[in-house]
Scaffold this motif. Sequence first.
Motif, PDB file in Angstrom:
ATOM      1  N   LEU A  36      88.896 -24.917 -13.096  1.00  0.00           N
ATOM      2  CA  LEU A  36      89.025 -24.686 -14.536  1.00  0.00           C
ATOM      3  C   LEU A  36      90.093 -23.632 -14.815  1.00  0.00           C
ATOM      4  CD1 LEU A  36      88.006 -25.109 -17.465  1.00  0.00           C
ATOM      5  CD2 LEU A  36      86.421 -23.216 -17.033  1.00  0.00           C
ATOM      6  N   ALA A  37      90.074 -22.521 -14.054  1.00  0.00           N
ATOM      7  CA  ALA A  37      91.057 -21.452 -14.257  1.00  0.00           C
ATOM      8  C   ALA A  37      92.466 -21.956 -13.971  1.00  0.00           C
ATOM      9  CB  ALA A  37      90.726 -20.257 -13.371  1.00  0.00           C
ATOM     10  N   LEU A  38      92.629 -22.715 -12.887  1.00  0.00           N
ATOM     11  CA  LEU A  38      93.939 -23.280 -12.556  1.00  0.00           C
ATOM     12  C   LEU A  38      94.433 -24.194 -13.663  1.00  0.00           C
ATOM     13  CD1 LEU A  38      96.266 -23.899 -10.572  1.00  0.00           C
ATOM     14  CD2 LEU A  38      94.809 -25.702  -9.594  1.00  0.00           C
ATOM     15  N   SER A  39      93.560 -25.078 -14.150  1.00  0.00           N
ATOM     16  CA  SER A  39      93.954 -26.019 -15.200  1.00  0.00           C
ATOM     17  C   SER A  39      94.281 -25.292 -16.499  1.00  0.00           C
ATOM     18  CB  SER A  39      92.832 -27.040 -15.427  1.00  0.00           C
ATOM     19  OG  SER A  39      92.569 -27.772 -14.243  1.00  0.00           O
ATOM     20  N   GLY A  40      93.516 -24.241 -16.810  1.00  0.00           N
ATOM     21  CA  GLY A  40      93.801 -23.473 -18.020  1.00  0.00           C
ATOM     22  C   GLY A  40      95.154 -22.791 -17.953  1.00  0.00           C
ATOM     23  N   LEU A  41      95.472 -22.196 -16.818  1.00  0.00           N
ATOM     24  CA  LEU A  41      96.776 -21.548 -16.651  1.00  0.00           C
ATOM     25  C   LEU A  41      97.912 -22.566 -16.722  1.00  0.00           C
ATOM     26  CD1 LEU A  41      95.990 -18.984 -13.804  1.00  0.00           C
ATOM     27  CD2 LEU A  41      96.533 -18.458 -16.199  1.00  0.00           C
ATOM     28  N   LEU A  42      97.720 -23.708 -16.081  1.00  0.00           N
ATOM     29  CA  LEU A  42      98.741 -24.751 -16.116  1.00  0.00           C
ATOM     30  C   LEU A  42      98.938 -25.287 -17.527  1.00  0.00           C
ATOM     31  CD1 LEU A  42      97.913 -26.746 -12.855  1.00  0.00           C
ATOM     32  CD2 LEU A  42      99.852 -25.221 -13.255  1.00  0.00           C
ATOM     33  N   PHE A  43      97.845 -25.400 -18.281  1.00  0.00           N
ATOM     34  CA  PHE A  43      97.944 -25.904 -19.654  1.00  0.00           C
ATOM     35  C   PHE A  43      98.801 -24.974 -20.507  1.00  0.00           C
ATOM     36  CE2 PHE A  43      96.280 -25.857 -24.023  1.00  0.00           C
ATOM     37  CZ  PHE A  43      96.574 -27.152 -24.391  1.00  0.00           C
ATOM     38  N   VAL A  44      98.503 -23.686 -20.462  1.00  0.00           N
ATOM     39  CA  VAL A  44      99.276 -22.719 -21.251  1.00  0.00           C
ATOM     40  C   VAL A  44     100.742 -22.737 -20.829  1.00  0.00           C
ATOM     41  CG1 VAL A  44      99.579 -20.276 -21.791  1.00  0.00           C
ATOM     42  CG2 VAL A  44      97.272 -21.254 -21.691  1.00  0.00           C
ATOM     43  N   GLY A  45     100.984 -22.716 -19.518  1.00  0.00           N
ATOM     44  CA  GLY A  45     102.360 -22.717 -19.028  1.00  0.00           C
ATOM     45  C   GLY A  45     103.109 -23.976 -19.387  1.00  0.00           C
ATOM     46  N   PHE A  46     102.421 -25.121 -19.341  1.00  0.00           N
ATOM     47  CA  PHE A  46     103.095 -26.390 -19.632  1.00  0.00           C
ATOM     48  C   PHE A  46     103.438 -26.509 -21.114  1.00  0.00           C
ATOM     49  CE2 PHE A  46     103.157 -31.144 -19.954  1.00  0.00           C
ATOM     50  CZ  PHE A  46     104.241 -31.345 -19.106  1.00  0.00           C
ATOM     51  N   VAL A  47     102.550 -26.038 -21.985  1.00  0.00           N
ATOM     52  CA  VAL A  47     102.846 -26.052 -23.417  1.00  0.00           C
ATOM     53  C   VAL A  47     104.063 -25.170 -23.714  1.00  0.00           C
ATOM     54  CG1 VAL A  47     102.006 -25.363 -25.700  1.00  0.00           C
ATOM     55  CG2 VAL A  47     100.519 -26.640 -24.162  1.00  0.00           C
ATOM     56  N   VAL A  48     104.128 -24.009 -23.077  1.00  0.00           N
ATOM     57  CA  VAL A  48     105.295 -23.139 -23.253  1.00  0.00           C
ATOM     58  C   VAL A  48     106.555 -23.838 -22.753  1.00  0.00           C
ATOM     59  CG1 VAL A  48     106.381 -20.976 -22.516  1.00  0.00           C
ATOM     60  CG2 VAL A  48     103.952 -21.012 -23.150  1.00  0.00           C
ATOM     61  N   ALA A  49     106.453 -24.508 -21.605  1.00  0.00           N
ATOM     62  CA  ALA A  49     107.605 -25.229 -21.057  1.00  0.00           C
ATOM     63  C   ALA A  49     108.070 -26.339 -21.996  1.00  0.00           C
ATOM     64  CB  ALA A  49     107.250 -25.804 -19.684  1.00  0.00           C
ATOM     65  N   LEU A  50     107.126 -27.061 -22.601  1.00  0.00           N
ATOM     66  CA  LEU A  50     107.493 -28.107 -23.546  1.00  0.00           C
ATOM     67  C   LEU A  50     108.170 -27.519 -24.771  1.00  0.00           C
ATOM     68  CD1 LEU A  50     104.359 -30.465 -23.472  1.00  0.00           C
ATOM     69  CD2 LEU A  50     106.580 -30.833 -22.394  1.00  0.00           C
ATOM     70  N   ASP A  51     107.644 -26.405 -25.257  1.00  0.00           N
ATOM     71  CA  ASP A  51     108.226 -25.778 -26.446  1.00  0.00           C
ATOM     72  C   ASP A  51     109.650 -25.285 -26.175  1.00  0.00           C
ATOM     73  OD1 ASP A  51     108.029 -24.980 -29.136  1.00  0.00           O
ATOM     74  OD2 ASP A  51     107.559 -22.926 -28.548  1.00  0.00           O
ATOM     75  N   ARG A  52     109.922 -24.866 -24.911  1.00  0.00           N
ATOM     76  CA  ARG A  52     111.258 -24.378 -24.539  1.00  0.00           C
ATOM     77  C   ARG A  52     112.147 -25.501 -24.004  1.00  0.00           C
ATOM     78  NH1 ARG A  52     111.263 -18.754 -23.728  1.00  0.00           N
ATOM     79  NH2 ARG A  52     109.743 -17.846 -25.173  1.00  0.00           N
ATOM     80  N   HIS A  53     111.624 -26.721 -23.997  1.00  0.00           N
ATOM     81  CA  HIS A  53     112.364 -27.882 -23.485  1.00  0.00           C
ATOM     82  C   HIS A  53     112.674 -27.750 -21.995  1.00  0.00           C
ATOM     83  CE1 HIS A  53     112.758 -29.234 -27.624  1.00  0.00           C
ATOM     84  NE2 HIS A  53     113.222 -28.030 -27.934  1.00  0.00           N
ATOM     85  N   TRP A  54     111.699 -27.234 -21.240  1.00  0.00           N
ATOM     86  CA  TRP A  54     111.801 -27.132 -19.792  1.00  0.00           C
ATOM     87  C   TRP A  54     110.865 -28.153 -19.141  1.00  0.00           C
ATOM     88  CZ3 TRP A  54     110.833 -21.132 -19.896  1.00  0.00           C
ATOM     89  CH2 TRP A  54     111.961 -20.493 -20.444  1.00  0.00           C
TER      90      TRP A  54
END
Length: 384
Positions: free
Chosen positions: A219-237
């Motif tokens: 759960l902790a891994l997935s939560g961290l990945l979710f936040v990071g991936f949303v940031v990456a999408l917002d920055r077009h990474w």
Amino acid sequence: MTKDTAASALPPATAATDTSSPHEGGGNGLLWVLVAVAVLFAFLRPRAPLDWLKLIDWQTVGALAGLLAITQGVEKSGVLQSAAQRLLARTTDLRRLALLLVASAAVLSALVTNDVSLFLLVPLTRVLATQAHLPLARLVVLEALAVNAGSALTPIGNPQNLYLWHRSGESFAGFMGMMAPTVGVMLFWLFAAVWLLVPRTAIALKPAADSAPVQPRLLALSGLLFVGFVVALDRHWLAAGLAVVFGAYLLFQRRVLRDVDWALLAIIALMFVDLRQLAELPFIAALMTQWPIAEGWRAYLAAIVSSQFISNVPATILLDHYVHDLPALAAGVSVGGFGCVLGSLANLIALRLAKLPHGLREFHRLSVPFLLVCAASALLLRLG
């Protein structure tokens, strides 16, 4: 997104805790139809292989791939199912239970996509119906309406939003601001429907049987990945975000990637291939160009009507060539998820997971009036 579940074949005590792939067992009829159409276009309108690949919106497909992997990790952690069972066990009346399920479906769909929220909640609802006298069909239909409404708020809530978000150039928050008025209308009528259609009668829920073990590390891994991936999408990474998500699961939880719905990604990719070629046909292009649907209320209504026949994701892809008012298109395909069961693939998912004997009839009894009320209300809001 039409997928089946193995939960219905299990005894009541284990149906809610099954951890097998939710799309296991077939349900890929739409995929084969799209493959057949692509083959037909290959004969009728041949093109180079690279040109076929250029038809696909890889930003949308890539973003959906990362989100599907993360939500699969959240589901396998067992924490959502465990938390939901504890909350529902304390519910004392039917209306409160319905409000809880509908609110959970709306919130989850905005965060982890509409179909994933259904895979979490509909099997749980079925198990609860084996433990208490519940109107299962009505609850499942309301959950389907809820995920269509809730998922419309965020860029990551459903495939059409992912596509329109990348087309709009808006930030994550900016896209949510654009969708908020329409979503507010839909949620208002959704909770009004729950209040009117579900009586406040007492229910007796038995204790939940054999909860799945919670895996806090996953759960902790997935939560961290979710936040990071949303940031990456917002920055077009996107490429970097996908590399981190898939790399982390390959290293620590390979079974998560094994159960990702790869067929769903193929369906979305083929929708781009088929519908963009359909839009290129001379008679289709001439017909769509002649219709005054470029902007305003005409664009909004065209999106709603098209969604009833070809579902809101293909309607988004098709109308994108002719509609220049992106907010109107986004609002129309969101509202267009209601009405006919084909309006949104989430509708089909909900009914298939629930395995209701008269599911289509109950769905249209609620969804068609809901479409008419929401469509009119959102249109008045836009005109005002």
